[in-house]
Structure formats: C-alpha cells, structure tokens
Scaffold this active site. Structure first.
Site, PDB file in Angstrom:
ATOM      1  N   ASP A 153      55.936  -6.302  49.434  1.00  0.00           N
ATOM      2  CA  ASP A 153      55.343  -5.605  48.315  1.00  0.00           C
ATOM      3  C   ASP A 153      56.504  -5.097  47.443  1.00  0.00           C
ATOM      4  O   ASP A 153      57.645  -5.045  47.910  1.00  0.00           O
ATOM      5  CB  ASP A 153      54.507  -4.463  48.909  1.00  0.00           C
ATOM      6  CG  ASP A 153      54.205  -3.399  47.904  1.00  0.00           C
ATOM      7  OD1 ASP A 153      53.593  -3.726  46.882  1.00  0.00           O
ATOM      8  OD2 ASP A 153      54.580  -2.231  48.133  1.00  0.00           O
ATOM      9  N   ASP A 155      56.602  -2.009  44.576  1.00  0.00           N
ATOM     10  CA  ASP A 155      56.715  -0.550  44.448  1.00  0.00           C
ATOM     11  C   ASP A 155      56.587   0.147  45.797  1.00  0.00           C
ATOM     12  O   ASP A 155      55.677  -0.148  46.566  1.00  0.00           O
ATOM     13  CB  ASP A 155      55.617   0.008  43.535  1.00  0.00           C
ATOM     14  CG  ASP A 155      55.769  -0.439  42.092  1.00  0.00           C
ATOM     15  OD1 ASP A 155      55.982  -1.641  41.870  1.00  0.00           O
ATOM     16  OD2 ASP A 155      55.664   0.409  41.190  1.00  0.00           O
TER      17      ASP A 155
HETATM   18  P1  IMP Z   1      53.000  -3.103  44.139  1.00  0.00           P
HETATM   19  O1  IMP Z   1      53.275  -1.858  44.928  1.00  0.00           O
HETATM   20  O2  IMP Z   1      54.230  -3.958  44.016  1.00  0.00           O
HETATM   21  O3  IMP Z   1      51.819  -3.859  44.643  1.00  0.00           O
HETATM   22  O4  IMP Z   1      52.735  -2.668  42.604  1.00  0.00           O
HETATM   23  C1  IMP Z   1      51.704  -1.805  42.245  1.00  0.00           C
HETATM   24  C2  IMP Z   1      51.941  -1.223  40.876  1.00  0.00           C
HETATM   25  O5  IMP Z   1      52.112  -2.215  39.877  1.00  0.00           O
HETATM   26  C3  IMP Z   1      50.761  -0.431  40.407  1.00  0.00           C
HETATM   27  O6  IMP Z   1      50.759   0.859  40.899  1.00  0.00           O
HETATM   28  C4  IMP Z   1      50.910  -0.456  38.897  1.00  0.00           C
HETATM   29  O7  IMP Z   1      51.678   0.646  38.478  1.00  0.00           O
HETATM   30  C5  IMP Z   1      51.714  -1.690  38.591  1.00  0.00           C
HETATM   31  N1  IMP Z   1      50.961  -2.715  37.845  1.00  0.00           N
HETATM   32  C6  IMP Z   1      51.357  -3.291  36.708  1.00  0.00           C
HETATM   33  N2  IMP Z   1      50.486  -4.233  36.301  1.00  0.00           N
HETATM   34  C7  IMP Z   1      49.494  -4.262  37.211  1.00  0.00           C
HETATM   35  C8  IMP Z   1      48.322  -5.052  37.344  1.00  0.00           C
HETATM   36  O8  IMP Z   1      47.994  -5.930  36.535  1.00  0.00           O
HETATM   37  N3  IMP Z   1      47.556  -4.797  38.419  1.00  0.00           N
HETATM   38  C9  IMP Z   1      47.890  -3.875  39.345  1.00  0.00           C
HETATM   39  N4  IMP Z   1      48.983  -3.126  39.268  1.00  0.00           N
HETATM   40  C10 IMP Z   1      49.795  -3.313  38.201  1.00  0.00           C
HETATM   41 MG    MG Z   2      53.459  -0.715  46.946  1.00  0.00          MG
END
Ligand code: IMP
Ligand code: MG
Length: 429
Positions: A153, A155
């Site tokens: 993942d 973030d």
């Molecule tokens: P992950 O933790 O890498 O899955 O990223 C999640 C974060 O990506 C979310 O909290 C959003 O801030 C950001 N984000 C940006 N664009 C999108 C989208 O199209 N769908 C969902 N999250 C997005």
């Molecule tokens: Mg995440």
C-alpha cells in the site's frame, strides 16, 4: 450488563479484529495469574526474572495451541470444510489461511524484541499480537517457499499519510534487496490518477533508485509495477519513459471477470455513492468538497490543512457502504468505501482485484503455475485491515498479508524478511 455489552459490541465491531481480540483474551488469563505487580515494592531476589520466565512459557504454550488450531482449520480448508473447524466456531470472522502460522516461534521472536513477558502492569496488547501475527506470516510464507510477489500500500505503509516516497526513505534499499532476489513488486494504492507524472511525484525516490541501481539486472528492473485506484490504473516501470512509468491500456491487463464492469454500471454506482456522500456532508455539517473522478468519488477538506473529526469520517464510510451494499448496482459491481485518514473515498473495485491483477501480470510468464502467482507466494503489506472502511482488508482473500501501523514498521518488517531470506539461502548452500 448484557445489554451494555451488546450495545458496545454492535457499535464497535467495525473497529475490532475478532481474531486478535480473541488471542488477547486468551493471553490475559496467564497475565492476571502470573504477573507480580507487587514486585515493584517487594524486592525479593529473582522474582521478576522468575515471573517473566513463567509468563513466557505459558504465553508460548497458548500460542502453540492457537497454532495447532490454525493447522486444524487448514486441514478443514483442504477438504472444503473450513466452515466447520473449531477455530471458525470460536472466531466466526476467520477467513482462509494461505500458509501455516508458526505462532509459538513468532511469539518467542517478538518477546525478545518487545519484552512482553517481563511486563507486570500492561498485558499482551493488540499491537503485540498484530506484530506476532506478522512475524508468523513471514515465517510461514518463507518456510513454504519463496515470496514471489510483494505488494505494498502507499500512504502510511511506504510514506506518511499524504506524503511522498523520498530518496532518503529507508524502505527503498529493502525493496531493492527483494527485487535483487527476483521478488516482484506491486505498489497497490487507492490513489487513483491517470497521469504518470502524479505517480512519479508520489514515488520518485523508489523509481529513481531502481533506474540508477547497478545491482539489478534490466529484467529485474521490469519487476516493478503500480496499480492505482485500487484496481483501475496499471503502470509499469520503464527507465526510458519521461516519468519512468508507462501507463498500460486497460484492455491489455484486465481479468476476464472484470469485463462486466461496464460504464453504465460504474456511473450508476458512483452516482449513488456521490449522493450518499452529499447527504453525509449535509447531515454532519462537514466543510467538504466532493471529488468525482473517472473511477472514484470522495470527499476532501474544502480548506487545505483542516481536519475532519474521526467519528464523522467513520460515520460517512459506514453510511455510504451500507447504502451501496443494499443497492442493486452495489451487488453487481465490486467497490471499496474507506476512511483515508482525512478523506473518504469510494473506488470501483478493491485491492483484492488489484493484487489479483499483479499476480496475473507477473504470473503470465510461468504457465506451469497456471499463469498466476499463488496466494501463498504473495504478501500484501498495508495499514488498513479493520473489516469496515479499510481498503487493505480486501487483499486478504487473495494472498498473505502483514498489517503495519507506520512506514517505520514496514522497514522493520522487511528487515525481518531479509533476515529470513538470508538464513534460508545459507541453509540451501
Ligand atoms: P493508499 O493508502 O495508498 O491506499 O492511498 C489512500 C489515499 O489516496 C486516500 O486516503 C486519498 O487521500 C488518496 N487518493 C487520491 N485519489 C484517490 C482515489 O481516486 N481514490 C481513493 N483514494 C485516493
Ligand atoms: Mg494506506
């Protein structure tokens, strides 16, 4: 009492992991019986050490019992009777296991690091057990074979929420190590963009490091892909491309079962999600902007830097999720509604599809394995594993997983894995 318990239970299931809570309950008994909080003022020689040894022995025994119960569940799984195992009766939310989990050994490993048995006031915690499970998963997967695919993942897992993967991030050298051992890497993130530049901004540290690496062969460098928007946009590493990434057209990689995701159903689901989000914004008086994208819809703060209350984010996820689950379109099209920390998004598809695509993409060159990388040879690392409103949770149905709580924990996890790979390589020599 019963009523109060039921109310608490009903209200909090979305914030609890039943399996971890159950193990915590089992370990609480020897903690209460063995711990010697009076040792703080009664200083007899050796009491503390003796207590720690006894607690260690009894915790390890319990972990061995749980390990045996998982083995029994796996035996049931093999003949299609996983619904009838003892573990399933005790922990109804339990899913499938792709590998054994050597919990007793994993406990011994984490006890050395975290001194769980030496504590007199603080019983084995949720985090202790989560980390023991992660270690057990790494041990189980590396004992069964090699991890052919590691997906991450973005973030909170690779970098702090909303930040980017900078060149100085210590996770980079660990990922490069895995790649040099022919493990394929997929970044499976909810962040959904169609432009290479946006992903370059978020992941440039890793992309530049792979480009510059002299340790990786050009074939190994091809083993890095990005799956964006959960399972919607696929980019492959390309050292000659302007942003080191190449966007692959969907028709070249979608799975046959994804061909039913047609534009009218996608629009219908996003319309419904959008109207539910608007309703929540009004009801909870959120100062939010609705963001509608090709394959997602979400709410973000209208004032950059401001924060939504956590409760409002959770309420919004649960309302939207329920609305979609109960709709006709929500039953025909997979979707993922989740709390991203300071935003809520509804994406088409979910990370189980994202990881499946990675398994298929990399597995297509190994026809003897059925053209896909198996679940027991896949590890997904993420931070969102609660059953409702968490996007990494969905990856559990297609491969093994590790649940981390910060980018620093990802680095520690990979160090454990690197150590296990090194020990295994030594044994094979
Ligand atoms: P992950 O933790 O890498 O899955 O990223 C999640 C974060 O990506 C979310 O909290 C959003 O801030 C950001 N984000 C940006 N664009 C999108 C989208 O199209 N769908 C969902 N999250 C997005
Ligand atoms: Mg995440």
């Amino acid at each position: 009492m019963t009523t109060r318990y039921r109310v608490e239970y009903a209200l909090k299931t979305h914030r609890r992991d039943q399996f971890i809570e159950w193990i915590k309950g089992l370990l609480a008994v020897p903690f209460v019986l063995n711990s010697q909080p009076t040792g703080v003022f009664e200083t007899r020689d050796g009491t503390v050490r003796q207590m720690a040894e006894e607690a260690h022995r009894r915790y390890a025994e319990i972990m061995q019992d749980v390990e045996d119960m998982i083995d029994d569940h796996i035996a049931h799984q093999k003949v299609g009777l996983q619904g009838q195992s003892k573990l399933k009766l005790l922990v109804p939310s339990i899913g499938i296991f792709f590998t054994r989990l050597p919990l007793a050994d994993a406990f011994r490993y984490q006890d050395k690091k975290r001194f769980i048995s030496s504590r007199r006031f603080v019983p084995p915690s949720f985090n202790d057990i989560r980390l023991i499970l992660n270690t057990a998963q790494l041990m189980g997967a590396t004992m069964a074979g090699q991890i052919d695919l590691a997906t991450f993942d973005g973030d909170v897992t690779l970098y702090d929420d909303g930040m980017s993967l900078e060149a100085t991030n210590p996770v980079i050298e660990r990922i490069l190590f895995l790649m040099s051992h022919n493990t394929k890497i997929g970044i499976v993130t909810a962040a959904g963009y169609t432009e290479e530049e946006k992903y370059y901004q978020r992941l440039h540290g890793l992309l530049e490091a792979v480009k510059d690496s002299t340790a990786l062969t050009s074939t190994q460098k091809k083993n890095l892909i990005i799956m964006g928007g959960e399972s919607n946009f696929l980019f492959i590493f390309d050292p000659t491309a302007p942003y080191l990434l190449q966007h692959l057209p969907r028709r070249t990689w979608i799975l046959p079962s994804m061909s039913t995701w047609t534009q009218p159903t996608i629009s219908a689901l996003l319309d419904l999600a959008e109207s539910s989000l608007r309703e929540c914004v009004a009801n909870l008086s959120l100062n939010a902007t609705i963001l509608r994208k090709e394959r997602a819809v979400g709410i973000i703060p209208s004032v950059p830097g401001s924060r939504f209350p956590r409760e409002s984010l959770e309420e919004t996820v649960l309302v939207v999720q329920k609305k979609l689950e109960m709709s006709e379109v929500g039953q025909t099209l997979p979707f993922c509604a989740f709390n991203g920390g300071n935003d809520v998004f509804v994406d088409i598809g979910d990370k189980s599809w994202g990881v499946l695509v990675c398994q298929k993409y990399f597995g297509s060159s190994s026809p003897n394995e059925g053209g896909t990388i198996r679940g027991d040879r896949t590890l997904h690392v993420g931070d969102q594993f609660l059953s409702a409103g968490s996007n990494d949770f969905k990856a559990r149905v297609v491969g093994t997983t590790a649940w981390i709580a910060s980018p620093a924990e990802t680095v520690e996890l990979l160090d454990e894995l690197v150590e296990m790979i090194a020990v295994r390589a030594k044994k094979e020599k």
